[in-house]
Motif scaffolding. Structure first.
Motif, PDB file in Angstrom:
ATOM      1  N   SER A   1       5.174  -2.680   6.442  1.00 44.19           N
ATOM      2  CA  SER A   1       4.272  -1.615   6.895  1.00 44.19           C
ATOM      3  C   SER A   1       3.903  -0.694   5.736  1.00 44.19           C
ATOM      4  CB  SER A   1       4.927  -0.815   8.021  1.00 44.19           C
ATOM      5  OG  SER A   1       5.118  -1.614   9.168  1.00 44.19           O
ATOM      6  N   GLU A   2       4.886  -0.396   4.869  1.00 46.48           N
ATOM      7  CA  GLU A   2       4.617   0.448   3.698  1.00 46.48           C
ATOM      8  C   GLU A   2       3.671  -0.232   2.717  1.00 46.48           C
ATOM      9  OE1 GLU A   2       8.372   1.351   1.960  1.00 46.48           O
ATOM     10  OE2 GLU A   2       9.158   2.342   3.758  1.00 46.48           O
TER      11      GLU A   2
ATOM     12  N   ARG B   1      -3.589  -8.830   1.641  1.00 51.23           N
ATOM     13  CA  ARG B   1      -4.764  -9.506   2.184  1.00 51.23           C
ATOM     14  C   ARG B   1      -4.337 -10.540   3.228  1.00 51.23           C
ATOM     15  NH1 ARG B   1      -9.445 -12.519  -1.424  1.00 51.23           N
ATOM     16  NH2 ARG B   1     -10.693 -13.361   0.299  1.00 51.23           N
TER      17      ARG B   1
ATOM     18  N   GLU C   1       1.380  -2.493   3.485  1.00 49.10           N
ATOM     19  CA  GLU C   1       0.260  -3.101   4.218  1.00 49.10           C
ATOM     20  C   GLU C   1      -1.067  -3.005   3.478  1.00 49.10           C
ATOM     21  OE1 GLU C   1      -1.601  -3.151   8.737  1.00 49.10           O
ATOM     22  OE2 GLU C   1      -0.142  -1.633   8.180  1.00 49.10           O
ATOM     23  N   ASN C   2      -1.331  -1.878   2.829  1.00 46.11           N
ATOM     24  CA  ASN C   2      -2.616  -1.701   2.149  1.00 46.11           C
ATOM     25  C   ASN C   2      -2.793  -2.649   0.966  1.00 46.11           C
ATOM     26  OD1 ASN C   2      -3.410   0.309   3.907  1.00 46.11           O
ATOM     27  ND2 ASN C   2      -2.616   1.969   2.627  1.00 46.11           N
ATOM     28  N   ASP C   3      -1.678  -3.233   0.484  1.00 43.62           N
ATOM     29  CA  ASP C   3      -1.753  -4.170  -0.640  1.00 43.62           C
ATOM     30  C   ASP C   3      -1.952  -5.612  -0.187  1.00 43.62           C
ATOM     31  OD1 ASP C   3      -1.226  -2.026  -2.270  1.00 43.62           O
ATOM     32  OD2 ASP C   3       0.909  -2.458  -2.489  1.00 43.62           O
TER      33      ASP C   3
ATOM     34  N   LEU D   1       1.965  -5.030  11.961  1.00 46.90           N
ATOM     35  CA  LEU D   1       1.070  -5.228  10.820  1.00 46.90           C
ATOM     36  C   LEU D   1      -0.352  -5.514  11.278  1.00 46.90           C
ATOM     37  CD1 LEU D   1       2.017  -5.138   7.851  1.00 46.90           C
ATOM     38  CD2 LEU D   1       1.740  -7.613   7.779  1.00 46.90           C
ATOM     39  N   HIS D   2      -1.312  -4.904  10.626  1.00 47.51           N
ATOM     40  CA  HIS D   2      -2.723  -5.114  10.966  1.00 47.51           C
ATOM     41  C   HIS D   2      -3.419  -5.922   9.880  1.00 47.51           C
ATOM     42  CE1 HIS D   2      -1.444  -1.644  13.366  1.00 47.51           C
ATOM     43  NE2 HIS D   2      -2.330  -2.076  14.244  1.00 47.51           N
ATOM     44  N   ARG D   3      -2.798  -7.021   9.528  1.00 50.21           N
ATOM     45  CA  ARG D   3      -3.340  -7.940   8.533  1.00 50.21           C
ATOM     46  C   ARG D   3      -3.190  -9.366   9.053  1.00 50.21           C
ATOM     47  NH1 ARG D   3      -5.041  -3.920   6.805  1.00 50.21           N
ATOM     48  NH2 ARG D   3      -4.973  -3.051   4.693  1.00 50.21           N
TER      49      ARG D   3
ATOM     50  N   THR E   1      -3.689  -4.585  -5.127  1.00 51.38           N
ATOM     51  CA  THR E   1      -4.271  -4.704  -3.789  1.00 51.38           C
ATOM     52  C   THR E   1      -4.841  -6.102  -3.559  1.00 51.38           C
ATOM     53  OG1 THR E   1      -6.396  -3.904  -4.604  1.00 51.38           O
ATOM     54  CG2 THR E   1      -4.859  -2.256  -3.756  1.00 51.38           C
ATOM     55  N   ASP E   2      -5.132  -6.381  -2.316  1.00 53.60           N
ATOM     56  CA  ASP E   2      -5.831  -7.608  -1.940  1.00 53.60           C
ATOM     57  C   ASP E   2      -5.080  -8.865  -2.367  1.00 53.60           C
ATOM     58  OD1 ASP E   2      -8.002  -8.589  -0.523  1.00 53.60           O
ATOM     59  OD2 ASP E   2      -9.137  -9.031  -2.339  1.00 53.60           O
TER      60      ASP E   2
END
Length: 284
Positions: A114-115, A121, A117-119, A150-152, A2-3
């Motif tokens: 999108s898949e 930063r 995205e949580n990874d 994307l929300h990053r 992540t991040d």
């Protein structure tokens, strides 16, 4: 993992700069770096037409041949992607990254990001992909779809790398741009870099108050901060300021502050991206 800073590379002329900007961001943020290559195995749209229009020979045989070609094409694309990822990894190591990661996925770039995205930063991506037309006014369709989905934070880079020394924040007092000021103030990415905050509009008390807040927030965080309110058309005013002050990185909100807000990418943001010769950091 992540991040991380994630860099999307392909066979375009932007990929070298994507590598260098991603390495710069990874080192500045102290965040791990991963290179991503997505193999798009979509079939050729003309193949179905071909199979139905040939009068001689077996249609089934032709379909088998087309399937075989697709398989060969996919294997070649995967191998080419692996070579690009290896080259990107080597370049990042030369830039000072100790253990850059690489990932190859099958599918479409937008859905893959999108898949993941949580990874992410920060996403680093070129202005256009390898299949895009090379005209300077063209903006890659993949890029527009990535920005919409994307929300990053997304760093959109030009063809050549230049270490940023002066940053311009396009500031309108909206929630997105206030968040951007706070992000820059707290992020190690821009430490030691002069920050300019520009608002385009009328010199009114509320706008001056908003600008003063932005400059104080940055100054309190130790930045050399400059600010100005300019009258005129937004894109032209920002571009003129950028040229006058030799700005080498532009920070903008991905949302438009107008009636077309529902389109997600505002008209000014899209226009600036199309014509930008410097990297643009898009905030959501």
């Amino acid at each position: 993992m992540t991040d991380q800073v994630m860099a999307a590379i392909d066979g375009s002329q932007f990929s070298t700069a994507v590598c260098d900007y991603a390495a710069w961001a990874s080192l500045a943020l102290g965040a791990p770096l991963t290179f991503l290559h997505v193999v798009d195995n979509h079939p050729q749209t003309a193949e179905a037409d071909l199979s139905g229009n040939i009068g001689l020979g077996s249609r089934e045989h032709l379909l088998e041949e087309l399937a075989s070609l697709d398989e060969k094409r996919a294997k070649l694309a995967q191998e080419q992607g692996r070579l690009m990822l290896d080259a990107a990894k080597s370049r990042a190591i030369e830039d000072g990254i100790s253990e850059p990661g690489i990932r190859q996925r099958n599918g479409e770039l937008v859905e893959t990001l999108s898949e993941l995205e949580n990874d992410i930063r920060l996403l680093v991506i070129g202005k256009r992909g390898e299949m895009a037309h090379q005209a300077s006014e063209h903006l890659g369709s993949n890029l527009e779809r990535v920005v919409r989905s994307l929300h990053r934070p997304i760093l959109v880079v030009p063809e050549t790398f230049e270490r940023p020394q002066r940053v311009l924040i396009a500031f309108d007092g909206s929630k997105t741009t206030r968040k951007g000021v706070e992000m820059i103030a707290s992020s190690p990415l821009f430490k030691g870099i002069a920050v300019h905050v520009v608002t385009v509009g009328a010199e009114v008390a509320d706008m001056r108050s908003q600008l003063d807040w932005a400059l104080k927030t940055l100054s309190d965080a130790g930045f050399e901060a400059h600010g100005e309110i300019r009258a005129g058309e937004v894109e032209e005013s920002l571009r003129t300021y950028q040229q006058e002050h030799d700005i080498d990185l532009l920070v903008m909100g991905a949302y438009g502050h107008t009636r077309i807000r529902h389109l997600l990418v505002g008209s000014t943001t899209t226009a600036m991206l199309r014509r930008a010769s410097t990297p643009v950091l898009l905030l959501r």
